[in-house]
Design an enzyme around this catalytic site. Structure first.
Site, PDB file in Angstrom:
ATOM      1  N   LYS A 159      -0.986 -64.201 -16.664  1.00  0.00           N
ATOM      2  CA  LYS A 159      -1.823 -63.428 -15.736  1.00  0.00           C
ATOM      3  C   LYS A 159      -2.335 -64.415 -14.697  1.00  0.00           C
ATOM      4  O   LYS A 159      -3.418 -64.984 -14.843  1.00  0.00           O
ATOM      5  CB  LYS A 159      -3.004 -62.802 -16.490  1.00  0.00           C
ATOM      6  CG  LYS A 159      -2.785 -61.352 -16.889  1.00  0.00           C
ATOM      7  CD  LYS A 159      -3.985 -60.769 -17.584  1.00  0.00           C
ATOM      8  CE  LYS A 159      -4.930 -60.072 -16.653  1.00  0.00           C
ATOM      9  NZ  LYS A 159      -4.430 -58.829 -16.052  1.00  0.00           N
TER      10      LYS A 159
HETATM   11  C1  PLP Z   1       0.611 -55.819 -14.914  1.00  0.00           C
HETATM   12  C2  PLP Z   1      -0.235 -55.446 -16.079  1.00  0.00           C
HETATM   13  N1  PLP Z   1       0.324 -54.795 -17.113  1.00  0.00           N
HETATM   14  C3  PLP Z   1      -0.399 -54.424 -18.174  1.00  0.00           C
HETATM   15  C4  PLP Z   1      -1.761 -54.677 -18.264  1.00  0.00           C
HETATM   16  C5  PLP Z   1      -2.546 -54.242 -19.466  1.00  0.00           C
HETATM   17  O1  PLP Z   1      -2.921 -55.357 -20.231  1.00  0.00           O
HETATM   18  P1  PLP Z   1      -4.224 -55.358 -21.143  1.00  0.00           P
HETATM   19  O2  PLP Z   1      -4.105 -54.195 -22.055  1.00  0.00           O
HETATM   20  O3  PLP Z   1      -4.169 -56.659 -21.867  1.00  0.00           O
HETATM   21  O4  PLP Z   1      -5.387 -55.228 -20.240  1.00  0.00           O
HETATM   22  C6  PLP Z   1      -2.385 -55.345 -17.225  1.00  0.00           C
HETATM   23  C7  PLP Z   1      -3.811 -55.655 -17.280  1.00  0.00           C
HETATM   24  O5  PLP Z   1      -4.213 -56.728 -17.547  1.00  0.00           O
HETATM   25  C8  PLP Z   1      -1.605 -55.752 -16.119  1.00  0.00           C
HETATM   26  O6  PLP Z   1      -2.183 -56.399 -15.097  1.00  0.00           O
END
Ligand code: PLP
Length: 308
Positions: A159
């Protein structure tokens, strides 16, 4: 969504007034996207505010940093304490939490290795990301014309702030076309994820979601929902999906820290199932929100109680 101003932000180990949490315009991350971050939520429980899966989120932050050769100058324990402290200092019962690690001021040019590393943890009250009524009515989405970052260009496992410009393209395209959110495909045409959410479908009572190898983020809500669904007796399959699998699903929904579990009611102007939240999505939402509120003992280990 506008940010609600609170009193304090944790910055490099100290709680500073909100308006003092600033960086220089020549910080490396501003120019080259060389930051990594997390999105976490704390929920109101009978024992006070509790952070949902804090350990997993912070571990992912450290993995994202490692990928970009960023050494976080704080331990996981220090960031855990910092998260609890900033929630307490602002007197919040529930909130969104944004840890951010960035390459700071002092070096210019692409090489980030000599730039300092700054760390902040901000919190603010944040309601349902795609709208309160979306949790019940569902959202209308578009398959983006923008492909998801190829994993050998920008790794889905991290991220990193700069990577989100790909999500920004998809999100804005969908909003300008009158939809609520986008889903991106990978170069092979398989579904990856939304601009900030993982995607699930339900077909004949089976819950399906793309595998991490499709190039989606290893979402922590995705992981929670897979566990909750299996514990409720559903079969869950991690398998590649194409866009028509979304059109033809009985139910579809997003998962994410911000979006929580949001039903998808239309994909590219095709109504999904009955065109509103389906029974499996509703059951999973019920299980998820019970767990986040500390009402289901089986998942108490997923909560970090701020006042403990
Ligand atoms: C591109 C993307 N996919 C999926 C998610 C969902 O991830 P999480 O459940 O860890 O927030 C996020 C959010 O962080 C994201 O930015």
């Amino acid at each position: 969504m506008p940010i609600t101003h609170v009193e304090k932000i944790w910055m490099d180990g100290e709680l500073v007034p909100w308006e003092n949490a600033q960086i220089h315009v020549l910080s490396h991350a501003v120019h080259y996207g060389s930051g990594v971050f997390e999105g976490i939520r704390a929920y109101e429980t009978a024992r006070g505010p509790a952070v949902w899966r804090l350990d997993e989120h912070l571990k992912r932050l450290f993995r994202s940093a490692k990928l970009y050769h960023i050494e976080i100058p704080f331990s996981l324990e220090a960031l855990t304490q910092g998260t609890k402290d900033v929630i307490s200092a602002n007197g919040l019962e529930s909130c969104y939490i944004r840890p951010l690690v960035l390459r700071g001021y002092g070096e210019m040019g692409v090489n980030p290795l000599d730039a300092p590393v700054d760390v902040a943890i901000a919190v603010w009250p944040w309601g349902a990301y795609l709208g309160e009524e979306a949790l019940e009515q569902g959202v209308r989405i578009k398959i983006s014309s923008w492909r998801r970052n190829n994993q050998n260009s920008l790794p889905a496992a991290a991220k990193a702030t700069g990577q989100y410009i790909n999500s920004v393209l998809a999100k804005v395209e969908s909003l300008k076309a009158g939809y609520d959110e986008a889903v991106m495909l990978n170069e092979a045409g398989y579904v990856t994820d939304g601009s900030g959410e993982n995607v699930f479908v339900v077909r004949d009572g089976i819950v399906e979601t793309p595998p991490i190898s499709a190039g989606c983020l290893d979402g922590i809500t995705r992981d929670s929902v897979i566990t909750l669904a299996r514990d409720l007796g559903f079969e869950v399959r991690e398998q590649n999906l194409v866009r028509t699998d979304l059109y033809n699903a009985d139910e579809a929904f997003f998962t994410g820290t911000a979006a929580e579990i949001t039903p998808i009611r239309e994909v590219d102007d095709r109504v999904v199932g009955e065109g509103h939240r389906g029974p499996v999505t509703k059951e999973l939402q019920g299980a998820f929100f019970a767990a986040t509120k500390g009402e289901d003992e089986r998942y108490l280990s997923w909560l970090t109680f701020v006042n403990d």
